[in-house]
Design a protein around this motif. Structure first.
Motif, PDB file in Angstrom:
ATOM      1  N   GLU A 186       0.865  -1.182   0.000  1.00 41.72           N
ATOM      2  CA  GLU A 186       0.000   0.000   0.000  1.00 41.72           C
ATOM      3  C   GLU A 186       0.902   1.233   0.000  1.00 41.72           C
ATOM      4  OE1 GLU A 186      -2.673  -0.445   3.269  1.00 41.72           O
ATOM      5  OE2 GLU A 186      -3.740  -2.128   2.356  1.00 41.72           O
ATOM      6  N   ARG A 187       0.885   2.028   1.034  1.00 45.00           N
ATOM      7  CA  ARG A 187       1.751   3.201   1.097  1.00 45.00           C
ATOM      8  C   ARG A 187       3.069   2.860   1.798  1.00 45.00           C
ATOM      9  NH1 ARG A 187      -2.124   8.316   2.827  1.00 45.00           N
ATOM     10  NH2 ARG A 187      -3.581   8.195   1.052  1.00 45.00           N
TER      11      ARG A 187
ATOM     12  N   LYS B 150       5.719   3.873   4.463  1.00 46.28           N
ATOM     13  CA  LYS B 150       5.524   4.581   5.731  1.00 46.28           C
ATOM     14  C   LYS B 150       6.856   4.971   6.351  1.00 46.28           C
ATOM     15  CE  LYS B 150       1.301   1.862   6.366  1.00 46.28           C
ATOM     16  NZ  LYS B 150       0.619   0.825   7.200  1.00 46.28           N
TER      17      LYS B 150
ATOM     18  N   ARG C 274       6.732  -1.407  -5.001  1.00 42.79           N
ATOM     19  CA  ARG C 274       5.309  -1.368  -4.629  1.00 42.79           C
ATOM     20  C   ARG C 274       4.661  -2.616  -5.236  1.00 42.79           C
ATOM     21  NH1 ARG C 274       0.276  -1.503  -4.454  1.00 42.79           N
ATOM     22  NH2 ARG C 274      -1.006   0.301  -3.878  1.00 42.79           N
TER      23      ARG C 274
ATOM     24  N   ASP D 121      -4.618  -3.901  -7.346  1.00 37.10           N
ATOM     25  CA  ASP D 121      -5.125  -2.518  -7.366  1.00 37.10           C
ATOM     26  C   ASP D 121      -5.835  -2.222  -8.686  1.00 37.10           C
ATOM     27  OD1 ASP D 121      -4.117  -1.618  -4.817  1.00 37.10           O
ATOM     28  OD2 ASP D 121      -2.131  -1.704  -5.699  1.00 37.10           O
TER      29      ASP D 121
ATOM     30  N   ILE E 117      -0.370   5.680  -8.601  1.00 37.19           N
ATOM     31  CA  ILE E 117       0.198   4.847  -7.531  1.00 37.19           C
ATOM     32  C   ILE E 117       1.667   5.209  -7.312  1.00 37.19           C
ATOM     33  CG2 ILE E 117       0.865   2.494  -6.888  1.00 37.19           C
ATOM     34  CD1 ILE E 117      -1.613   1.488  -8.364  1.00 37.19           C
TER      35      ILE E 117
ATOM     36  N   ASN F 171       2.021   8.697  -5.734  1.00 33.98           N
ATOM     37  CA  ASN F 171       1.609   8.670  -4.335  1.00 33.98           C
ATOM     38  C   ASN F 171       2.700   8.074  -3.451  1.00 33.98           C
ATOM     39  OD1 ASN F 171       0.054   6.795  -2.074  1.00 33.98           O
ATOM     40  ND2 ASN F 171      -0.818   8.852  -2.266  1.00 33.98           N
ATOM     41  N   CYS F 172       3.319   6.985  -3.918  1.00 29.19           N
ATOM     42  CA  CYS F 172       4.409   6.356  -3.160  1.00 29.19           C
ATOM     43  C   CYS F 172       5.591   7.313  -3.023  1.00 29.19           C
ATOM     44  CB  CYS F 172       4.868   5.076  -3.851  1.00 29.19           C
ATOM     45  SG  CYS F 172       3.691   3.716  -3.779  1.00 29.19           S
TER      46      CYS F 172
ATOM     47  N   GLU G 188       5.530  10.590  -3.132  1.00 29.88           N
ATOM     48  CA  GLU G 188       5.160  11.685  -2.234  1.00 29.88           C
ATOM     49  C   GLU G 188       5.281  11.264  -0.773  1.00 29.88           C
ATOM     50  OE1 GLU G 188       1.251  12.767  -3.425  1.00 29.88           O
ATOM     51  OE2 GLU G 188       1.886  13.683  -5.333  1.00 29.88           O
ATOM     52  N   CYS G 189       4.836  10.050  -0.465  1.00 26.90           N
ATOM     53  CA  CYS G 189       4.931   9.550   0.910  1.00 26.90           C
ATOM     54  C   CYS G 189       6.391   9.469   1.366  1.00 26.90           C
ATOM     55  CB  CYS G 189       4.286   8.171   1.020  1.00 26.90           C
ATOM     56  SG  CYS G 189       2.492   8.164   0.827  1.00 26.90           S
TER      57      CYS G 189
END
Length: 430
Positions: A165-166, A168, A189, A195, A216, A219-220, A222-223
Motif C-alpha cells: 500500500e503506502r 511509511k 510497490r 489494485d 500509484i 503517491n508512493c 510523495e509519501c
C-alpha cells in the motif's frame, strides 16, 4: 567445478602482437574498449594474460583465464527482501527465483507475518545466488531502530523494500540507515495487479491503466519524500505477473549498479520471462566463449596424447549443459512453464529444433565435434591470418577454432529455441 586445471609450459615461444589476443571479440565489436571486451577480467589480469601470450606461454594464459572463470562462477550474490507484514515479501522471494508459492523450495507465504528470522532461499539452479526473506519491519520483535543489526546487515549486497500500500516511516527510516551505511536499496510497490483489478471493478467506464499506475507511483514517491527520502525511485510490480509493469526497469537498474561479477550472477539467475532477458543472457555468455576456447588452445599445446580431446569434451559438456539450463530448456523448466501457461508440454517442445535441448552427454558432444570440423577449420584460417600464435601452433589453433565455433553456434541455437519457447508459451506480450 572445471576439470583440466593443470597446464605445463610449452617450449615454443612465437612472437605475438600483445593486442592480438582480443581479436576474436574485436571482430564482433571493434568499437568496444579493451576492458569492455574482456568484461570481468581486471586490468591487471589482462596485462598478465597479454604478457604470457606475448612470451608464447599459452598454457599460462589459459590457466589465468580459468582462474577468472572459476572466480566468476563462484561469485556469491545475497539479496535481502524486507517490508511490513503481508506486503508480499515471500511471494517476491519466490517469483524472483522463478518459483510459485506452492513449490517445494518456495518461501512460506500468508496474510500474517510468517518469517520470524532472516531465512535464506538459494536459487534452485544457481546456488551462488541467495534471496533472503527478512522478518517484517515494524513488528514488536523488529523495531526500525535496531532492525539492521538484528538481521545482520553486512551479509547482503542490496535491499528490496516492499510495500503493498503506502510506504511509511518505517520504510523511510530503514532506507536512510541503509544509505548511511553505504549500500543500495530499491523500493518496490507490490500487488499492483490487485489494485488495477479493484479499480476496474469499481469504475469500469473510467478505467485507465496507465493513469492508475502513474497515480500509484506518484503517491508512493510523495509519501517517501514527506518522510525525508531524497529522489525516491519506486518500481511497481506483481509477483504473479513479473514480466509486466516495472520489473524490467528494476532489472536494468540493478544491472547498472551491481559490481560486474555480481551482475553476471544476477543476470543468469533471472527467470526467463521476457525476450529482453533472454537476449541479455545470450550476450553475457557470448563474452565467455573466447576464454573457454583459449583454455582449450592451451591444453592442446601440452604434448600429452588425448589430453586436448578429453579437455575439450569436458569444457563443451559443461558449457552446453549450462546453456540448456540457463535458457530454461531442461525438462524440469519446460514442465513448469507448461503448467504455468496451462498448455501441454509437448506443444511447447514442438518449436525446439536444437538437439542440445535434450540431455547433454559426451557421446552427443563428440558427434557434434565431428560435424563442426568444417566450420572450425574456417575459423582457424581466419584466426591464423589475424593472430600469429594460431598460425604458428596448428594444434592450439585447431582446438581454439573448434571450441569457439562449437560454443558460439550452440549458443545461437539454444538462445533461438528459448525465444521460440517463450513466444509459443505466451503467444504474445513477451
Amino acid at each position: 567445478m572445471w576439470a583440466c586445471r593443470t597446464f605445463k609450459q610449452e617450449k615454443w615461444r612465437p612472437r605475438l602482437d600483445p593486442m592480438a589476443v582480443q581479436s576474436p571479440l574485436a571482430s564482433e565489436n571493434k568499437a568496444a574498449g579493451l576492458i569492455e571486451e574482456y568484461d570481468i577480467i581486471t586490468e591487471e589480469d589482462i596485462e598478465d594474460i597479454k604478457d604470457a601470450l606475448e612470451g608464447g606461454r599459452m598454457a599460462e594464459a589459459a590457466s589465468k583465464i580459468m582462474q577468472n572463470l572459476q572466480a566468476l562462477e563462484n561469485a556469491c550474490l545475497d539479496i535481502a527482501v524486507t517490508g511490513e507484514s503481508g506486503s508480499g515479501k515471500s511471494s517476491f522471494v519466490n517469483a524472483i527465483r522463478g518459483l510459485g508459492d506452492d513449490e517445494e523450495e518456495s518461501a512460506d507465504t500468508g496474510v500474517v507475518e510468517t518469517t520470524k528470522v532472516p531465512t535464506p532461499y538459494p536459487h534452485p539452479k544457481h546456488p551462488n545466488v541467495t534471496v533472503w526473506d527478512l522478518p517484517g519491519i515494524g513488528t514488536p520483535e523488529f523495531k526500525s531502530s535496531t532492525y539492521l543489526e538484528q538481521v545482520s546487515f553486512s551479509r547482503y549486497d542490496f535491499f528490496i523494500l516492499i510495500a503493498s500500500e503506502r510506504f511509511k516511516s518505517n520504510h523511510a527510516q530503514l532506507a536512510r540507515e541503509i544509505q548511511r551505511l553505504g549500500k543500495h536499496f530499491y523500493f518496490v510497490r507490490s500487488k499492483v495487479d490487485a489494485d488495477l483489478e479493484a479499480t476496474k471493478r469499481r469504475r469500469p467506464k473510467a478505467y485507465n491503466e496507465e493513469a492508475i499506475l502513474r497515480n500509484i507511483r506518484e503517491n508512493c514517491q510523495e509519501c517517501l519524500l514527506a518522510e525525508g527520502v531524497a529522489a525516491p525511485q519506486v518500481f511497481l510490480l506483481s509477483s504473479w505477473e513479473l514480466n509486466k509493469y516495472d520489473f524490467m526497469q528494476l532489472e536494468d537498474t540493478l544491472e547498472k549498479e551491481l559490481p560486474r561479477h555480481k551482475r553476471h550472477a544476477f543476470l543468469l539467475a533471472l527467470p526467463n520471462i521476457s525476450l529482453a532477458i533472454l537476449q541479455k543472457k545470450k550476450e553475457a555468455l557470448q563474452k565467455q566463449i573466447w576464454k573457454l576456447a583459449t583454455i582449450s588452445c592451451g591444453v592442446a599445446a601440452v604434448p600429452i596424447p588425448g589430453l586436448s580431446v578429453a579437455c575439450d569434451t569436458v569444457i563443451l559438456v559443461k558449457s552446453l549443459s549450462e546453456y540448456r539450463q540457463n535458457f530454461g530448456l531442461d525438462e524440469d523448466s519446460l514442465n513448469k512453464l507448461a503448467e504455468k501457461v496451462d498448455k501441454p508440454v509437448e506443444e511447447i517442445k514442438e518449436v525446439i529444433k536444437s538437439p542440445l535441448a535434450k540431455e547433454i552427454s559426451r557421446d552427443l558432444v563428440v558427434k557434434l565435434l565431428t560435424k563442426a570440423g568444417g566450420g572450425a577449420l574456417m575459423l582457424v584460417e581466419y584466426f591464423a591470418s589475424t593472430i600469429p600464435i594460431f598460425g604458428s601452433v596448428a594444434a592450439g589453433g585447431l582446438s581454439f577454432g573448434t571450441t569457439y565455433y562449437m560454443l558460439k553456434s550452440s549458443l545461437e541455437e539454444v538462445a533461438g529455441d528459448a525465444q521460440n519457447v517463450l513466444i509459443k508459451a505466451f503467444e504474445s506480450g513477451v
